[in-house]
Design a protein around this motif. Structure first.
Motif, PDB file in Angstrom:
ATOM      1  N   ARG A 141      36.724  33.138  30.637  1.00 34.03           N
ATOM      2  CA  ARG A 141      36.174  32.804  31.854  1.00 34.03           C
ATOM      3  C   ARG A 141      35.540  31.383  32.050  1.00 34.03           C
ATOM      4  NH1 ARG A 141      35.083  37.338  34.924  1.00 34.03           N
ATOM      5  NH2 ARG A 141      34.702  39.319  34.025  1.00 34.03           N
ATOM      6  N   GLY A 174      36.098  37.835  38.856  1.00 29.95           N
ATOM      7  CA  GLY A 174      34.726  37.186  38.324  1.00 29.95           C
ATOM      8  C   GLY A 174      34.669  35.759  38.993  1.00 29.95           C
ATOM      9  N   ASP A 218      31.989  42.538  39.746  1.00 30.04           N
ATOM     10  CA  ASP A 218      32.100  41.393  40.534  1.00 30.04           C
ATOM     11  C   ASP A 218      32.798  41.560  41.994  1.00 30.04           C
ATOM     12  OD1 ASP A 218      31.277  39.822  38.263  1.00 30.04           O
ATOM     13  OD2 ASP A 218      33.198  39.677  37.111  1.00 30.04           O
TER      14      ASP A 218
END
Length: 282
Positions: A141, A174, A218
């Motif tokens: 991420r 996300g 998310d």
């Protein structure tokens, strides 16, 4: 006769004890094998989730208006391609699936030319010409966010779209939850990797998974529009995952493709027409 009967009883008892010990040994071996399998999955699950296809450093992408970009991240360098048009309406930031590399994923450039959007796509660590290897969800991420921060400032005042496909949908959701783009597109998404794991490997506890990638969670945080696209013949990630996403994301809409499976969604005219309409409507 009594002595013979007593002998038979003792023999039977001995055989019973042997069977119990044998069963206990089998159970112990089975338990040990199961625990060993759990340990292997926990330590080496990257080999199950990610299927990178490396490219040599000398490989060159021969695409007009497309520039190769190197993005430095902690302990590695990410390889990316950037289609740059003369006066684009905005950019599509694309996160691809779990196999291949940019040589196979960076395709259909003419579609983005027609839509008048630049296209930015990166290879994860170990994919294509990107160095390093994926070690955690947090690292993955962070890499995606670093790439976004590299390209997004170039489009101040223009439309920004985050696009994820298959594995990339969890990362896209996300990132979108963090930066709130003008549009998020998820093609063949999963509600969470944990749910997908439970469906395919019901004997494995989900706490083993170090990459939960909670897409539904998310997506529920998105403020802008969310376009979901899913093939109804998808056996790898069933359309029920998109239905769950639709139920948690208030701004979502779902395009169902009755004849499409997992890998061929982009070949249907309804897919390209929906994407083009969504981009031009921004």
């Amino acid at each position: 006769m009594v002595g013979l009967s007593m002998a038979n009883v003792r023999v039977a008892a001995d055989i019973g004890a042997l069977w119990r010990r044998a069963l206990a040994l089998v159970a112990a071996l089975a338990g040990s094998s199961y625990l060993a399998a759990l340990a292997w999955v926990y330590c080496y699950q990257e080999t199950l989730i990610f299927q990178p296809d490396p490219l040599p450093a000398t490989y060159r992408f021969a695409l007009a208006d497309v520039h190769e970009v190197d993005i430095p991240v902690a302990g590695a360098t990410l390889s990316a391609l950037h289609l740059q048009l003369p006066n684009p309406r905005g950019v599509v930031f694309y996160l691809h699936g779990n196999n291949g590399n940019l040589a196979t994923w960076f395709s259909n450039v003419e579609f983005y030319r027609e839509a008048n959007y630049d296209l930015f796509m990166l290879d994860y660590r170990g994919y294509g010409k990107s160095s390093g290897r994926i070690e955690s969800e947090a690292q993955l991420r962070a890499d995606v966010l670093a790439a976004w921060r590299f390209v997004a400032p170039q489009y101040a005042g223009k439309r920004k779209v985050i696009f994820g496909r298959s594995l990339g949908t969890g990362l896209a959701a996300g990132l979108a939850a963090a930066v709130q783009p003008d549009l998020t597109i998820l093609v063949s998404p999963y509600c969470s990797m944990a749910q997908l794991m439970h469906s395919n490997y019901p004997l494995l506890p989900t706490w083993l998974l170090r990459y939960p990638l909670a897409t539904c969670q998310d997506a529920s945080l998105l403020h802008g529009p969310l376009l979901l696209v899913h093939g109804e013949q998808d056996r790898l990630i069933p359309v029920t995952h998109s239905e769950r996403l639709l139920s948690v994301a208030s701004q979502a809409r779902l395009l169902r493709l009755p004849a499409a499976a997992h890998a061929d969604v982009h070949r249907f005219s309804a897919y390209t027409e929906e994407l083009l309409g969504a981009l031009q409507a921004l």
